[in-house]
Design an enzyme around this catalytic site. Structure first.
Site, mmCIF file in Angstrom:
data_model
loop_
_atom_site.group_PDB
_atom_site.id
_atom_site.type_symbol
_atom_site.label_atom_id
_atom_site.label_comp_id
_atom_site.label_asym_id
_atom_site.label_seq_id
_atom_site.Cartn_x
_atom_site.Cartn_y
_atom_site.Cartn_z
ATOM 1 N N LEU A 159 54.960 43.798 -27.548
ATOM 2 C CA LEU A 159 56.389 43.800 -27.287
ATOM 3 C C LEU A 159 56.769 44.984 -26.412
ATOM 4 O O LEU A 159 57.633 44.883 -25.538
ATOM 5 C CB LEU A 159 57.166 43.853 -28.608
ATOM 6 C CG LEU A 159 56.804 42.790 -29.651
ATOM 7 C CD1 LEU A 159 57.735 42.872 -30.847
ATOM 8 C CD2 LEU A 159 56.857 41.402 -29.040
ATOM 9 N N ARG A 168 42.474 46.259 -34.714
ATOM 10 C CA ARG A 168 42.252 44.854 -35.038
ATOM 11 C C ARG A 168 40.810 44.406 -34.825
ATOM 12 O O ARG A 168 40.272 43.633 -35.607
ATOM 13 C CB ARG A 168 43.204 43.985 -34.206
ATOM 14 C CG ARG A 168 44.647 44.172 -34.601
ATOM 15 C CD ARG A 168 45.596 43.440 -33.677
ATOM 16 N NE ARG A 168 46.960 43.582 -34.165
ATOM 17 C CZ ARG A 168 48.019 43.075 -33.549
ATOM 18 N NH1 ARG A 168 47.862 42.415 -32.414
ATOM 19 N NH2 ARG A 168 49.227 43.229 -34.049
ATOM 20 N N ARG A 186 43.992 45.307 -27.847
ATOM 21 C CA ARG A 186 45.381 45.761 -27.926
ATOM 22 C C ARG A 186 45.698 46.279 -29.317
ATOM 23 O O ARG A 186 45.428 45.612 -30.313
ATOM 24 C CB ARG A 186 46.342 44.610 -27.592
ATOM 25 C CG ARG A 186 47.809 45.028 -27.725
ATOM 26 C CD ARG A 186 48.749 43.927 -27.306
ATOM 27 N NE ARG A 186 48.713 42.770 -28.181
ATOM 28 C CZ ARG A 186 49.318 42.696 -29.372
ATOM 29 N NH1 ARG A 186 49.970 43.737 -29.864
ATOM 30 N NH2 ARG A 186 49.248 41.588 -30.086
ATOM 31 N N GLY A 238 60.087 34.665 -22.074
ATOM 32 C CA GLY A 238 59.856 35.487 -23.254
ATOM 33 C C GLY A 238 60.367 36.883 -23.009
ATOM 34 O O GLY A 238 61.215 37.120 -22.133
ATOM 35 N N LEU A 239 59.855 37.850 -23.744
ATOM 36 C CA LEU A 239 60.370 39.210 -23.592
ATOM 37 C C LEU A 239 60.207 39.732 -22.173
ATOM 38 O O LEU A 239 61.125 40.337 -21.616
ATOM 39 C CB LEU A 239 59.678 40.141 -24.585
ATOM 40 C CG LEU A 239 60.120 39.993 -26.041
ATOM 41 C CD1 LEU A 239 59.368 40.969 -26.926
ATOM 42 C CD2 LEU A 239 61.619 40.212 -26.174
ATOM 43 N N GLY A 264 59.675 37.930 -19.303
ATOM 44 C CA GLY A 264 60.414 37.124 -18.343
ATOM 45 C C GLY A 264 61.915 37.262 -18.482
ATOM 46 O O GLY A 264 62.636 37.414 -17.482
ATOM 47 N N GLY A 267 58.771 31.973 -16.896
ATOM 48 C CA GLY A 267 58.626 32.447 -18.264
ATOM 49 C C GLY A 267 59.897 33.141 -18.710
ATOM 50 O O GLY A 267 60.535 33.859 -17.928
ATOM 51 N N HIS A 290 44.297 35.560 -31.276
ATOM 52 C CA HIS A 290 45.711 35.928 -31.276
ATOM 53 C C HIS A 290 46.248 36.260 -29.888
ATOM 54 O O HIS A 290 47.190 35.649 -29.417
ATOM 55 C CB HIS A 290 45.900 37.124 -32.215
ATOM 56 C CG HIS A 290 47.299 37.646 -32.272
ATOM 57 N ND1 HIS A 290 48.382 36.847 -32.591
ATOM 58 C CD2 HIS A 290 47.814 38.886 -32.040
ATOM 59 C CE1 HIS A 290 49.490 37.579 -32.571
ATOM 60 N NE2 HIS A 290 49.172 38.803 -32.221
ATOM 61 N N SER A 326 51.670 39.396 -40.400
ATOM 62 C CA SER A 326 51.838 40.615 -39.620
ATOM 63 C C SER A 326 50.857 41.720 -40.014
ATOM 64 O O SER A 326 50.556 41.920 -41.194
ATOM 65 C CB SER A 326 53.261 41.146 -39.794
ATOM 66 O OG SER A 326 53.380 42.439 -39.242
#
Length: 642
Positions: free
Chosen positions: A446, A331, A440, A42-43, A45, A40, A406, A284
């Site tokens: 992030l 959420r 979350r 992404g952020l 990895g 991975g 999501h 967003s």
């Protein structure tokens, strides 16, 4: 299955610092002797691979995209949390910790969450040093805005493209290590199995997505940073390539899967417009800072245009039901509230499957108050994206939004060191279960990904390498032979079906089952129904799936078939978990367990634990193991945002 969380003793605020001091170290010269696999980019990895390369380890980093820049982290829009308290509005490390534990409905590990809040302040400094263009106030200081579940402004952002800008920072750090030769990047390469030697994760089996070549890769440790499994629902905000395969193959090799039923429904997505859609688009959560959510009070008005509905006849249901937090409730709360008003006949937009499933997100008051230019500066690219998709300008008419799948809070079980119960297998970011509990908070994904990659794993993996005492292993080991043989056998099984039904059709049917019976609201009856439907669908898949082409070539249909086959097995584990958890908490809402006001009703005496599922063999029901959760620093209370 042994679940030792390795939570340090003593005060939670001192735990991480004392733990770091007590971890065994690998000296700089010896780091060069170790090879680590990171799956991975992404952020989580990319930051992990870059940090490990900087420390001196040799790293193999894998992604199935053509570049790490295309990892799904780029899709994150609204921001990243950190307890900097730049606004001087009462924020602190403890408040971020408290908000996160409460936001997760008291189903997360306190020690992990407190560490996350602690290192959050370092993340911002790291990213600024990398050149991430965070928004700034007039005087030059970094700007903040609010997100759901908090009454302070702690979210740092780069317009509506924060994930992309953060990933570019991590990508630059990763490229530097690629240039030095410490990181070898393997793009367009998919992990298909984990290799376990003497009970330790020692490598992976991969497929080159261009040529179809099967390869073996050995290492001293494996780090999984492959994201979540939201695409089990078919329609989600995830990139279409996002899947559960890497995590699920690790599960089948002995890694526990924790809380798989904890899936997040995001309240601010562009609604489904028809059965032709293959994914959904996120707007967003930052928009809820200035946008007001409402529906008509009278069902007779749902076909009217918003401007034809007077203020007195608008139902601002979040503001009325939750006056303290208003439109910035978490959420899960906002999503259930939207579903309820639509189920009550107050939804707007066009009819899909016999119901109008949309609510308004209205910026007219904010535009009147602050001016169009200010709102455009905050959200302009998001407004442009919405207009390109819907044809409506949010400057002129309210957005239409509705909840959609999501993020997934569940994931492979890890201890405080981010290592699974399978020694040597470390799991980062959304792929693990550790920090978010049952829900979350926005702008925390992030934060966790970068915390794990930059500031946690680089310490804890050294402790494993210094204490594992595993001898050298190369790809000629019999365990690699066996794993590769299993991968090839499954490939041939898929190709030999010779059916007539496209892979997407099976995926879409699975998504409908999961959304209806294991989606925003779940019941015992519905979950038991799903446990009948999923095996039947899986049997049809293996008798009638059409997989054109072969496995020794570029073949996206073959890739997709393998991923859907894993979803068809994994979905059952999700449903088992949702059925076993006879309570409501966060994103897991069992209709049988709710308060008189329709809020989630937890059962702390029976379910204050992480549910960890273990593989028992093909065709066997998974085994349930439990890690009790202790709350010594945050009092267990009924979560309220009123």
């Amino acid at each position: 299955m042994k679940l030792d969380s390795k939570i340090p003793s003593g005060p939670v605020e001192d735990a991480w610092n004392s733990h770091k001091f007590n971890l065994r170290l690998v000296n700089p010269a010896n780091k060069r002797k170790h090879r680590v696999i990171v799956v991975g980019s992404g952020l989580a990895g990319a930051s992990a691979a870059a940090s490990l390369g900087e420390l001196g380890y040799d790293v193999d980093c894998f992604c199935f995209q053509d570049s790490p820049r295309r990892a799904h982290s780029i899709a994150a829009q609204g921001g990243i949390n950190a307890a900097k308290n730049y606004q001087n509005d009462g924020d602190s490390v403890y408040r971020l910790f408290y908000d996160t534990v409460k936001g997760g409905d008291f189903r997360a590990r306190e020690a992990n969450v407190y560490r996350l809040a602690q290192v959050s302040v370092n993340i911002i400094d790291q990213c600024v040093a990398q050149g991430v263009p965070f928004a700034r106030e007039y005087g030059g200081v970094l700007a903040n805005r609010s997100f759901g579940g908090a009454q302070v402004s702690r979210t740092f952002y780069a317009r509506g493209q924060t994930g992309q800008q953060l990933l570019l920072g991590a990508y630059a750090a990763l490229n530097r290590q690629i240039d030095t030769g410490k990181v070898t990047m393997h793009t367009r390469t998919e992990m298909l199995d984990l290799v376990v030697v003497d009970g330790h994760a020692r490598g992976i089996i991969t497929r080159d997505l261009i040529t179809g070549e099967i390869s073996r890769h050995a290492a001293d440790a494996v780090c999984l940073a492959t994201g979540g499994y939201g695409n089990v629902f078919f329609l989600s905000t995830n990139a279409k390539g996002s899947n559960v395969t890497a995590s699920f193959r690790c599960y089948k090799r002995g890694a526990g899967f924790a809380n798989p039923c904890f899936t997040q429904i995001h309240p601010t997505c562009i609604p489904v417009s028809g059965h032709y859609q293959s994914k959904l688009t996120l707007m967003s959560e930052s928009l809820r800072n200035d946008g007001r959510v409402w529906v008509p009070r009278d069902p007779k008005d749902v076909e009217k245009t918003p401007k034809d509905i007077p203020e007195a006849e608008r139902y601002y249901y979040l503001e009325e039901r939750y006056p303290s937090f208003g439109n910035l409730v978490p959420r899960d709360v906002a999503s259930r509230a939207a579903k309820k008003v639509c189920d009550d006949g107050l939804g707007v937009g066009h009819v899909v499957d016999g119901q109008r499933n949309a609510v308004y997100l209205d910026f007219s008051d904010a535009i009147k108050r602050d001016g169009r230019e200010v709102i455009a500066d905050r959200y302009g690219n998001l407004f442009d994206m919405y207009e390109r998709i819907s044809g409506d300008s949010p400057y002129e008419t309210p957005m239409k939004i509705f909840p959609a799948v999501h993020y997934t809070m569940g994931g492979l079980w890890v201890d405080y060191n981010l290592m699974s119960n399978l020694p040597g297998l470390h799991v980062l970011g959304e792929a693990n279960f550790s920090d978010h509990g049952a829900n979350r908070l926005g702008a925390s994904a992030l934060m966790q990904g970068l915390a794990d990659g930059y500031f946690v794993l680089p310490y804890t993996i050294g402790n494993y390498l210094a204490t594992a005492h595993q001898g050298p292993v190369d790809t000629s080991h019999p365990a690699f032979d066996a794993a590769e043989a299993e991968v090839r056998a499954k490939s041939q099984k898929l190709l030999s079906v010779g059916g007539a039904t496209p892979v997407d059709q099976f995926h879409r049917e699975l998504g409908k089952i999961m959304w209806e019976y294991c989606g925003m609201s779940r019941t015992e009856e519905g979950l038991k129904k799903a446990l009948e439907l999923i095996p039947a669908l899986r049997a049809r898949f293996w008798s009638d799936v059409a997989v054109p082409g072969g496995d020794e070539e570029l073949n996206p249909w073959f890739e997709k078939a393998g991923r859907v086959a894993d979803f068809l097995e994994f979905a059952e584990i999700m449903v088992h978990d949702a059925l076993e958890r006879a309570e409501s908490c966060g994103g897991h809402f069992r209709a049988e367990y709710q308060t008189g006001e329709g809020e989630a009703l937890r059962r702390d005496d029976d379910f204050a634990h992480a549910a960890v599922w273990g593989f028992e063999g093909e065709g066997q029901a998974p085994a349930l193991h439990k890690e009790p959760l202790a709350f010594d620093n945050v009092k267990l209370t009924t979560r309220s945002y009123k």
